[in-house]
Scaffold this motif. Structure first.
Motif, PDB file in Angstrom:
ATOM      1  N   HIS A 164       6.397   1.096   5.424  1.00 54.45           N
ATOM      2  CA  HIS A 164       5.717   1.791   4.322  1.00 54.45           C
ATOM      3  C   HIS A 164       5.077   3.058   4.882  1.00 54.45           C
ATOM      4  CE1 HIS A 164       2.720   2.624   1.177  1.00 54.45           C
ATOM      5  NE2 HIS A 164       3.473   1.894   0.368  1.00 54.45           N
TER       6      HIS A 164
ATOM      7  N   ALA B  91      -4.784 -12.437  -0.541  1.00 49.94           N
ATOM      8  CA  ALA B  91      -4.609 -11.017  -0.831  1.00 49.94           C
ATOM      9  C   ALA B  91      -5.811 -10.425  -1.551  1.00 49.94           C
ATOM     10  CB  ALA B  91      -3.337 -10.819  -1.668  1.00 49.94           C
TER      11      ALA B  91
ATOM     12  N   ASP C  16      -1.707   0.901  -2.564  1.00 49.71           N
ATOM     13  CA  ASP C  16      -0.254   0.799  -2.695  1.00 49.71           C
ATOM     14  C   ASP C  16       0.362   0.161  -1.449  1.00 49.71           C
ATOM     15  OD1 ASP C  16       2.278   1.650  -4.196  1.00 49.71           O
ATOM     16  OD2 ASP C  16       2.593   2.616  -2.258  1.00 49.71           O
TER      17      ASP C  16
ATOM     18  N   HIS D 158      -3.860  -8.275  -8.097  1.00 50.41           N
ATOM     19  CA  HIS D 158      -2.849  -7.652  -7.249  1.00 50.41           C
ATOM     20  C   HIS D 158      -3.300  -6.232  -6.934  1.00 50.41           C
ATOM     21  CE1 HIS D 158      -0.162 -11.005  -8.139  1.00 50.41           C
ATOM     22  NE2 HIS D 158      -0.496 -10.857  -9.409  1.00 50.41           N
TER      23      HIS D 158
ATOM     24  N   HIS E 259      -1.643  -3.585  -6.729  1.00 51.51           N
ATOM     25  CA  HIS E 259      -1.052  -2.538  -7.565  1.00 51.51           C
ATOM     26  C   HIS E 259      -1.857  -2.322  -8.842  1.00 51.51           C
ATOM     27  CE1 HIS E 259       0.761  -5.008 -10.775  1.00 51.51           C
ATOM     28  NE2 HIS E 259       1.023  -5.903  -9.837  1.00 51.51           N
TER      29      HIS E 259
ATOM     30  N   ASP F 257      -0.424  -3.537  -1.504  1.00 52.41           N
ATOM     31  CA  ASP F 257       0.431  -4.234  -2.462  1.00 52.41           C
ATOM     32  C   ASP F 257       1.800  -4.514  -1.843  1.00 52.41           C
ATOM     33  OD1 ASP F 257       1.003  -5.146  -5.289  1.00 52.41           O
ATOM     34  OD2 ASP F 257       2.533  -3.593  -5.086  1.00 52.41           O
ATOM     35  N   TYR F 258       2.332  -3.530  -1.126  1.00 55.25           N
ATOM     36  CA  TYR F 258       3.622  -3.715  -0.446  1.00 55.25           C
ATOM     37  C   TYR F 258       3.513  -4.821   0.604  1.00 55.25           C
ATOM     38  CZ  TYR F 258       7.371  -2.833   2.901  1.00 55.25           C
ATOM     39  OH  TYR F 258       8.429  -2.997   3.757  1.00 55.25           O
TER      40      TYR F 258
ATOM     41  N   HIS G 142       1.361  -7.316   0.712  1.00 55.32           N
ATOM     42  CA  HIS G 142       1.165  -8.611   0.050  1.00 55.32           C
ATOM     43  C   HIS G 142       2.474  -9.131  -0.531  1.00 55.32           C
ATOM     44  CE1 HIS G 142      -3.332  -7.416  -0.604  1.00 55.32           C
ATOM     45  NE2 HIS G 142      -3.066  -7.785   0.642  1.00 55.32           N
ATOM     46  N   ARG G 143       3.299  -8.244  -1.086  1.00 53.23           N
ATOM     47  CA  ARG G 143       4.585  -8.672  -1.631  1.00 53.23           C
ATOM     48  C   ARG G 143       5.539  -9.153  -0.535  1.00 53.23           C
ATOM     49  NH1 ARG G 143       7.163  -4.635  -3.434  1.00 53.23           N
ATOM     50  NH2 ARG G 143       5.662  -2.931  -3.395  1.00 53.23           N
ATOM     51  N   ASN G 144       5.233  -8.760   0.680  1.00 49.89           N
ATOM     52  CA  ASN G 144       6.005  -9.235   1.831  1.00 49.89           C
ATOM     53  C   ASN G 144       5.250 -10.327   2.598  1.00 49.89           C
ATOM     54  OD1 ASN G 144       8.629  -7.491   2.445  1.00 49.89           O
ATOM     55  ND2 ASN G 144       7.102  -6.153   1.509  1.00 49.89           N
ATOM     56  N   ASP G 145       4.299 -10.959   1.898  1.00 50.82           N
ATOM     57  CA  ASP G 145       3.577 -12.125   2.420  1.00 50.82           C
ATOM     58  C   ASP G 145       2.731 -11.828   3.653  1.00 50.82           C
ATOM     59  OD1 ASP G 145       4.676 -13.832   0.435  1.00 50.82           O
ATOM     60  OD2 ASP G 145       6.505 -14.038   1.620  1.00 50.82           O
TER      61      ASP G 145
END
Length: 350
Positions: free
Chosen positions: A84, A216, A136, A286, A288, A139-140, A142-145
């Motif tokens: 990122h 998160a 941002d 979240h 985002h 968020d990236y 967290h979406r990747n654990d």
């Protein structure tokens, strides 16, 4: 024969040899040093680029290196699975010749903490933009654990024109981290006390302050605390006494940023206070969502929905505050057993 009255000679400890090479990387110069680790500027001869190489302080013994090796490997595994623009890039990690190291992106700039300590002025829109980019990035992650668990100004590196980079994933939670089995069974001691790696608790979420696992939403709270400091010009909670500081985090609500600094727009203040809600379920769920509210402010000046006041911040006298007090009492006892603030000691680097 030596006289018994002669002064004792001090044992001369030879200085550790200066590093010239680590793995395939040629060391150019030292960038920073802490009690445990050193970061060097190095050259990658294969790709022909400069990188930052993080490894152990040469003065550490083998036993001390082994003790802290888990943190370094965890950082490589957590950040290494992420790509990122606002997260530091990990190029390589290895152990060679008994020395564990991480090769990472070479950043030129300053930690946000140093800029704030120097009272570096940030325009309100610049603050919003910086936090939006960090949100941002979170968020990236967290979406990747990956949960960072130690978001604070010292771990936000500023490069170029207000471009933030999240660094130091040493205590991050990720699917491939070392000691996963331990973390899944009881995460609280690892978060607070394992290897003395957390540092100041100023930006910890209330659940972390109560010794509970961080998810998160703890990162979101911490980012709200960073935004608070940038807007208000002071930290949301301040105390030299660690136990008192943790109690404030667990039970108190700070004045909103616009109440401290009248120049702060209420719209930004509301974003901070929603991110810093005591109960995780009342925060942004979240990152985002927080980023979107900031983006709406930047684009249209629209105000996010005002969070409802909580009942858990009434100095511990109210009925609703008892669960938080009970949780905090557990942590206070643990702090006392562990020596209080002493267990919240050194980071890998200052």
């Amino acid at each position: 024969m030596t006289s018994p009255h002669a002064p004792a000679l001090k044992q001369v400890v030879p200085a550790p040899p200066e590093l010239k090479r680590v793995g395939r990387f040629t060391i150019l110069r030292e960038l920073g040093r802490g009690a445990i680790g050193v970061v060097y500027l190095a050259q990658d001869p294969i790709i022909d680029r400069q990188i930052a190489l993080k490894t152990f302080n040469p003065k550490l013994s083998q036993i001390e290196r082994k003790k802290h090796e888990e943190q370094l490997i965890n950082e490589a595994r957590a950040a290494g699975r992420l790509s990122h623009p606002h997260i530091i890039t990990i190029y390589d990690a290895n152990t060679e010749g008994g020395l564990t190291y991480i090769a990472m992106e070479y950043l030129q700039g300053r930690e946000l903490s140093r800029l704030l300590a120097r009272e570096h002025p940030f325009e309100l829109n610049d603050i919003a933009t910086i936090i939006w980019k960090v949100a941002d990035a979170l968020d990236y992650a967290h979406r990747n654990d990956v949960v960072h668990r130690d978001i604070k100004p010292a771990n936000i590196f500023m490069v170029g024109e207000n471009q933030p980079k999240i660094v130091d994933f040493g205590i991050a939670r990720s699917p491939n981290r070392v000691a996963d089995q331990f973390a899944q069974t009881n995460d609280a001691p690892y978060t607070l006390f394992h290897n003395n790696i957390l540092g100041t608790p100023t930006y910890m979420s209330p659940e972390q302050a109560c010794g509970e696992p961080a998810d998160a939403r703890s990162d979101i709270y911490a980012l709200g605390a960073v935004m608070y400091e940038m807007l208000a010009g002071r930290k949301p909670f301040q105390s030299r006494d660690t136990e008192k500081l943790l109690q404030m985090i667990a039970l108190k609500t700070p004045p909103a940023p616009h109440e401290v600094n009248p120049e702060v727009p209420e719209a930004l203040s509301l974003i901070v206070m929603k991110a810093m809600q005591k109960r995780p379920e009342k925060r942004y769920q979240h990152a985002h969502e927080m980023a979107n509210d900031i983006k709406r402010y930047l684009v249209k000046g629209r105000r996010p929905q005002k969070p409802k006041p909580e009942m858990e911040e009434d100095d511990g006298a109210g009925e609703a505050s008892r669960p938080a007090l009970k949780r905090f009492a557990w942590l206070a006892g643990l702090l006392a057993l562990a020596g209080g603030a002493a267990v919240l000691g050194s980071r890998f680097l200052p």
